[in-house]
Motif scaffolding. Structure first.
Motif, short mmCIF file in Angstrom:
data_model
loop_
_atom_site.label_atom_id
_atom_site.label_comp_id
_atom_site.label_asym_id
_atom_site.label_seq_id
_atom_site.Cartn_x
_atom_site.Cartn_y
_atom_site.Cartn_z
N ASP A 1 9.97 -9.20 -14.57
CA ASP A 1 9.37 -8.15 -15.39
C ASP A 1 9.29 -6.81 -14.65
O ASP A 1 8.85 -5.81 -15.21
N LYS A 2 9.73 -6.77 -13.40
CA LYS A 2 9.76 -5.55 -12.57
C LYS A 2 8.37 -4.95 -12.36
O LYS A 2 8.23 -3.79 -12.02
N LYS A 3 7.34 -5.75 -12.59
CA LYS A 3 5.97 -5.28 -12.42
C LYS A 3 5.19 -6.18 -11.49
O LYS A 3 4.45 -5.71 -10.63
N ASN A 4 5.34 -7.47 -11.66
CA ASN A 4 4.62 -8.47 -10.87
C ASN A 4 5.54 -9.06 -9.80
O ASN A 4 6.76 -9.01 -9.93
N GLY B 1 5.96 -8.22 5.44
CA GLY B 1 7.27 -7.73 5.03
C GLY B 1 7.34 -7.54 3.53
O GLY B 1 6.45 -7.98 2.79
N PRO B 2 8.39 -6.89 3.07
CA PRO B 2 8.53 -6.65 1.63
C PRO B 2 8.70 -7.96 0.87
O PRO B 2 9.21 -8.94 1.40
N TRP B 3 8.28 -7.96 -0.39
CA TRP B 3 8.41 -9.13 -1.24
C TRP B 3 9.10 -8.73 -2.53
O TRP B 3 8.92 -7.62 -3.03
N GLU C 1 0.81 -1.22 0.00
CA GLU C 1 0.00 0.00 0.00
C GLU C 1 0.84 1.27 0.00
O GLU C 1 0.38 2.33 -0.41
N ASP C 2 2.09 1.18 0.44
CA ASP C 2 2.95 2.36 0.56
C ASP C 2 3.67 2.74 -0.73
O ASP C 2 4.11 3.87 -0.88
N TRP D 1 5.58 -4.97 -3.71
CA TRP D 1 4.77 -6.06 -3.19
C TRP D 1 5.21 -6.39 -1.77
O TRP D 1 6.34 -6.14 -1.39
N ALA D 2 4.30 -6.99 -1.03
CA ALA D 2 4.58 -7.42 0.33
C ALA D 2 4.05 -8.84 0.49
O ALA D 2 3.24 -9.30 -0.31
N VAL D 3 4.52 -9.52 1.54
CA VAL D 3 3.99 -10.83 1.86
C VAL D 3 3.48 -10.78 3.30
O VAL D 3 4.15 -10.27 4.19
#
Length: 178
Positions: free
Chosen positions: A72-75, A65-67, A44-45, A49-51
C-alpha cells in the motif's frame, strides 16, 4: 484450509516456543528470538520505515536500517521468518566486527629487534576505566618471558619507533606528554 479471516502464518501475530523453551514473539512489526529483537519503527528522517535490531539485555539497538514499504506504500512490509533470520545474521556480524575493532584498538603489539638481534614483542593494553583510565606497556622476549611492564597514559602511541626507543632505553617508563 485457511479461513479468509485468518491472516497467513507469515503475518499472524503470536507467541510460540523455541526448542530451548524461550518465548518467541512473531508479530508483523516485532519478532523476538535467537537472542535478538527486531522492531519495525517509523523512520525519523523521512516517511519510510526502519528496523531496529536489539540484542537481548542491551538498552540500545545494535543496528538500525531501512525497512521495505508494504504494497500500500504507506505501511511497512510485515516481518517474516526469512527476514528475521537475515536481520539476526547481519546484526550479529555487525556486533562481531565492532568487538574486533574495539579489541584491536585496546590491545596492540609490535615486534622489534634489539641491537643484539634479539626479538622483543612490545604490547600496549589500554584499560578504559571510567575513574582511572591507563595503559600497560609490556615487553616479552622470544621465549615468552615477560621482560618489563610499566603503566603509561592511555594516549600512549605504540609504533615501531616508540617500541624500539623503549626497549633500547632499558624499559624505562616513557615520559608523559601533554
Amino acid at each position: 484450509m485457511t479461513d479468509a479471516r485468518t491472516p497467513p502464518p507469515e503475518i499472524s501475530s503470536g507467541v510460540s516456543s523455541s526448542p530451548t523453551g524461550d518465548a518467541r514473539i512473531q508479530e508483523a512489526r516485532l519478532w523476538c528470538g535467537d537472542g535478538w529483537t527486531a522492531k519495525v519503527i517509523k523512520n525519523e528522517d523521512d516517511d519510510g520505515w526502519a528496523v531496529a535490531m536489539i540484542k537481548d539485555g542491551e538498552p540500545e539497538p545494535a543496528l538500525v536500517g531501512p525497512w521495505t514499504m508494504g504494497r500500500d506504500k504507506k505501511n511497512p512490509k510485515p516481518l517474516d521468518g526469512n527476514a528475521f533470520s537475515t536481520l539476526v545474521k547481519t546484526a550479529s556480524e555487525f556486533v562481531r566486527r565492532h568487538e574486533q575493532q574495539l579489541h584491536a584498538t585496546l590491545h596492540q603489539s609490535i615486534t622489534v629487534s634489539t641491537k643484539s638481534e634479539e626479538r622483543v614483542t612490545v604490547s600496549l593494553d589500554i584499560v578504559p576505566d571510567e575513574d582511572n583510565p591507563h595503559a600497560l606497556l609490556g615487553a616479552q622476549g622470544n621465549d615468552g618471558e615477560q621482560l618489563a611492564q610499566v603503566r603509561v597514559a592511555p594516549s600512549f602511541k605504540l609504533n615501531r619507533a616508540s617500541a624500539t626507543a623503549w626497549v633500547e632505553g632499558g624499559f624505562a617508563k616513557p615520559a608523559e606528554r601533554g
